[in-house]
Design a protein around this motif. Sequence first.
Motif, mmCIF file in Angstrom:
data_model
loop_
_atom_site.group_PDB
_atom_site.id
_atom_site.type_symbol
_atom_site.label_atom_id
_atom_site.label_comp_id
_atom_site.label_asym_id
_atom_site.label_seq_id
_atom_site.Cartn_x
_atom_site.Cartn_y
_atom_site.Cartn_z
ATOM 1 N N LEU A 72 3.375 5.689 -3.299
ATOM 2 C CA LEU A 72 4.573 6.259 -3.900
ATOM 3 C C LEU A 72 4.455 6.298 -5.423
ATOM 4 O O LEU A 72 4.785 7.308 -6.063
ATOM 5 C CB LEU A 72 5.773 5.400 -3.496
ATOM 6 C CG LEU A 72 7.118 5.844 -4.022
ATOM 7 C CD1 LEU A 72 7.645 7.005 -3.205
ATOM 8 C CD2 LEU A 72 8.116 4.703 -3.993
ATOM 9 N N MET A 73 3.980 5.201 -6.001
ATOM 10 C CA MET A 73 3.811 5.151 -7.459
ATOM 11 C C MET A 73 2.852 6.250 -7.909
ATOM 12 O O MET A 73 3.074 6.909 -8.913
ATOM 13 C CB MET A 73 3.250 3.786 -7.891
ATOM 14 C CG MET A 73 4.157 2.608 -7.658
ATOM 15 S SD MET A 73 5.735 2.699 -8.511
ATOM 16 C CE MET A 73 6.751 1.769 -7.368
ATOM 17 N N ASP A 74 1.775 6.413 -7.168
ATOM 18 C CA ASP A 74 0.804 7.442 -7.530
ATOM 19 C C ASP A 74 1.451 8.820 -7.538
ATOM 20 O O ASP A 74 1.241 9.608 -8.463
ATOM 21 C CB ASP A 74 -0.380 7.406 -6.554
ATOM 22 C CG ASP A 74 -1.337 6.260 -6.873
ATOM 23 O OD1 ASP A 74 -1.285 5.758 -8.017
ATOM 24 O OD2 ASP A 74 -2.108 5.859 -5.991
ATOM 25 N N TYR A 118 5.377 12.798 -12.981
ATOM 26 C CA TYR A 118 5.725 12.622 -14.394
ATOM 27 C C TYR A 118 4.699 13.319 -15.282
ATOM 28 O O TYR A 118 5.044 13.955 -16.272
ATOM 29 C CB TYR A 118 5.796 11.136 -14.742
ATOM 30 C CG TYR A 118 7.096 10.461 -14.383
ATOM 31 C CD1 TYR A 118 8.016 11.080 -13.542
ATOM 32 C CD2 TYR A 118 7.425 9.212 -14.878
ATOM 33 C CE1 TYR A 118 9.207 10.457 -13.209
ATOM 34 C CE2 TYR A 118 8.619 8.589 -14.548
ATOM 35 C CZ TYR A 118 9.502 9.206 -13.714
ATOM 36 O OH TYR A 118 10.675 8.593 -13.397
ATOM 37 N N LYS A 150 4.563 9.494 -7.969
ATOM 38 C CA LYS A 150 5.542 9.581 -9.045
ATOM 39 C C LYS A 150 4.857 9.709 -10.401
ATOM 40 O O LYS A 150 5.311 10.459 -11.270
ATOM 41 C CB LYS A 150 6.426 8.335 -8.996
ATOM 42 C CG LYS A 150 7.653 8.453 -9.842
ATOM 43 C CD LYS A 150 8.877 7.948 -9.109
ATOM 44 C CE LYS A 150 10.079 8.011 -9.992
ATOM 45 N NZ LYS A 150 11.328 8.027 -9.217
ATOM 46 N N ILE A 151 3.779 8.970 -10.583
ATOM 47 C CA ILE A 151 3.015 9.063 -11.829
ATOM 48 C C ILE A 151 2.498 10.497 -12.004
ATOM 49 O O ILE A 151 2.583 11.085 -13.084
ATOM 50 C CB ILE A 151 1.844 8.047 -11.817
ATOM 51 C CG1 ILE A 151 2.389 6.631 -11.989
ATOM 52 C CG2 ILE A 151 0.827 8.380 -12.911
ATOM 53 C CD1 ILE A 151 1.407 5.521 -11.620
ATOM 54 N N GLN A 211 0.837 -1.198 0.000
ATOM 55 C CA GLN A 211 0.000 0.000 0.000
ATOM 56 C C GLN A 211 0.879 1.258 0.000
ATOM 57 O O GLN A 211 0.609 2.210 -0.733
ATOM 58 C CB GLN A 211 -0.922 -0.016 1.227
ATOM 59 C CG GLN A 211 -1.969 1.074 1.195
ATOM 60 C CD GLN A 211 -2.884 0.958 -0.024
ATOM 61 O OE1 GLN A 211 -3.529 -0.049 -0.229
ATOM 62 N NE2 GLN A 211 -2.916 1.997 -0.851
ATOM 63 N N GLN A 212 1.941 1.228 0.798
ATOM 64 C CA GLN A 212 2.871 2.367 0.808
ATOM 65 C C GLN A 212 3.488 2.575 -0.567
ATOM 66 O O GLN A 212 3.590 3.704 -1.055
ATOM 67 C CB GLN A 212 3.996 2.108 1.812
ATOM 68 C CG GLN A 212 3.680 2.552 3.225
ATOM 69 C CD GLN A 212 4.900 2.387 4.132
ATOM 70 O OE1 GLN A 212 6.045 2.444 3.654
ATOM 71 N NE2 GLN A 212 4.662 2.177 5.409
ATOM 72 N N SER A 213 3.910 1.476 -1.181
ATOM 73 C CA SER A 213 4.531 1.589 -2.501
ATOM 74 C C SER A 213 3.531 2.084 -3.536
ATOM 75 O O SER A 213 3.884 2.830 -4.447
ATOM 76 C CB SER A 213 5.110 0.247 -2.921
ATOM 77 O OG SER A 213 6.182 -0.099 -2.070
ATOM 78 N N LEU A 214 2.299 1.651 -3.376
ATOM 79 C CA LEU A 214 1.250 2.110 -4.300
ATOM 80 C C LEU A 214 1.112 3.629 -4.215
ATOM 81 O O LEU A 214 1.039 4.321 -5.239
ATOM 82 C CB LEU A 214 -0.077 1.432 -3.929
ATOM 83 C CG LEU A 214 -1.236 1.644 -4.878
ATOM 84 C CD1 LEU A 214 -0.974 0.945 -6.200
ATOM 85 C CD2 LEU A 214 -2.533 1.120 -4.274
ATOM 86 N N THR A 252 11.532 8.687 -4.280
ATOM 87 C CA THR A 252 12.098 7.361 -4.465
ATOM 88 C C THR A 252 12.340 6.723 -3.108
ATOM 89 O O THR A 252 13.143 5.866 -2.997
ATOM 90 C CB THR A 252 13.410 7.428 -5.245
ATOM 91 O OG1 THR A 252 14.307 8.258 -4.487
ATOM 92 C CG2 THR A 252 13.208 7.993 -6.593
#
Lengths: 136, 136
Positions: free
Chosen positions: B104-106, B112, B108-109, B99-102, B136
């Motif tokens: 983070l991806m959000d 971008y 970062k997306i 969930q934490q990584s998700l 990161t």
Amino acid sequence: MQIGELSRRSGLSVDTLRYYEKVGLIEPPARDGGGRRDYDPDILRWIDFLGRLKATGMGIGERVRYAELRREGAGSLTERREILEAHRQAIAERIEALQQSLDLMDDKIDLYGRMERGEPVDPAFADCAGQERALT
Amino acid sequence: MQIGELSRRSGLSVDTLRYYEKVGLIEPPARDGGGRRDYDPDILRWIDFLGRLKATGMGIGERVRYAELRREGAGSLTERREILEAHRQAIAERIEALQQSLDLMDDKIDLYGRMERGEPVDPAFADCAGQERALT
DNA sequence: GTAGCGGCTGGAGCGCACTCCAGGTCAAGA
DNA sequence: TCTTGACCTGGAGTGCGCTCCAGCCGCTAC
């Protein structure tokens, strides 16, 4: 920063760092007078992010692909975003599946607890030999 | 049920089914007159559960251990429950980390996306070469 | 000057979890 | 009877992601 220090600070072994360089996950760093790798501390952020991608199930091939795009610079932003969006989706699905399995484990733990205490359980959900049939 | 049908119904390859038998994940089934494996359909429930354990990150060694306990019958209920409770905990931690990584991806997306549209981004979070430094 | 340490390279080895293969048996259908 | 296809066994091979090793170099401290 020499490879030993980077190893300590990144949590990756020296061998793994050299392996990552070999396969293209991290850029070949500058070398000092003695031919030793001399890393820019910024690499730590990248290594952390790589660790995230790995921990969330991205294989080494796709991580290498991402690293290549990153080396290309700003022109690859769109493609990188698309990769991350696909990966984001995969993570969300993984979380969903794990949550379902978690619920299943809870049910099964509960069933075992009741069987241990000799409480009656629906015979459709467990046979006497402990060869549980349901909740699987 | 012959191995080919079990393969179709379980989603595991014939080779994998024989491998699972060899390492002790599934019991050696009865054999028909010609020496062929003849499975009880109940095995499908067990195979499904093994798949859950695997999908949630349990390695083959621990799955084999669990299978051994299951063969021992009701006397191993407590130990099996303890294994499942530990595994349940591991799954919960995995979900938390994903969930934490998700998130983070959000982030970062999103970053971008803003960079692609040429919107200003905090220079602490991205450099001009697309060698993003943060999130990161 | 020499011992120790950290680093270098190329290449072999490893654990996991299968996957494939050669060479054979067996049962059922044309 | 012959052929086809599913199944059998033991063992070798595979891909991932490292991990280890031999043999070497160069800096620093004693």
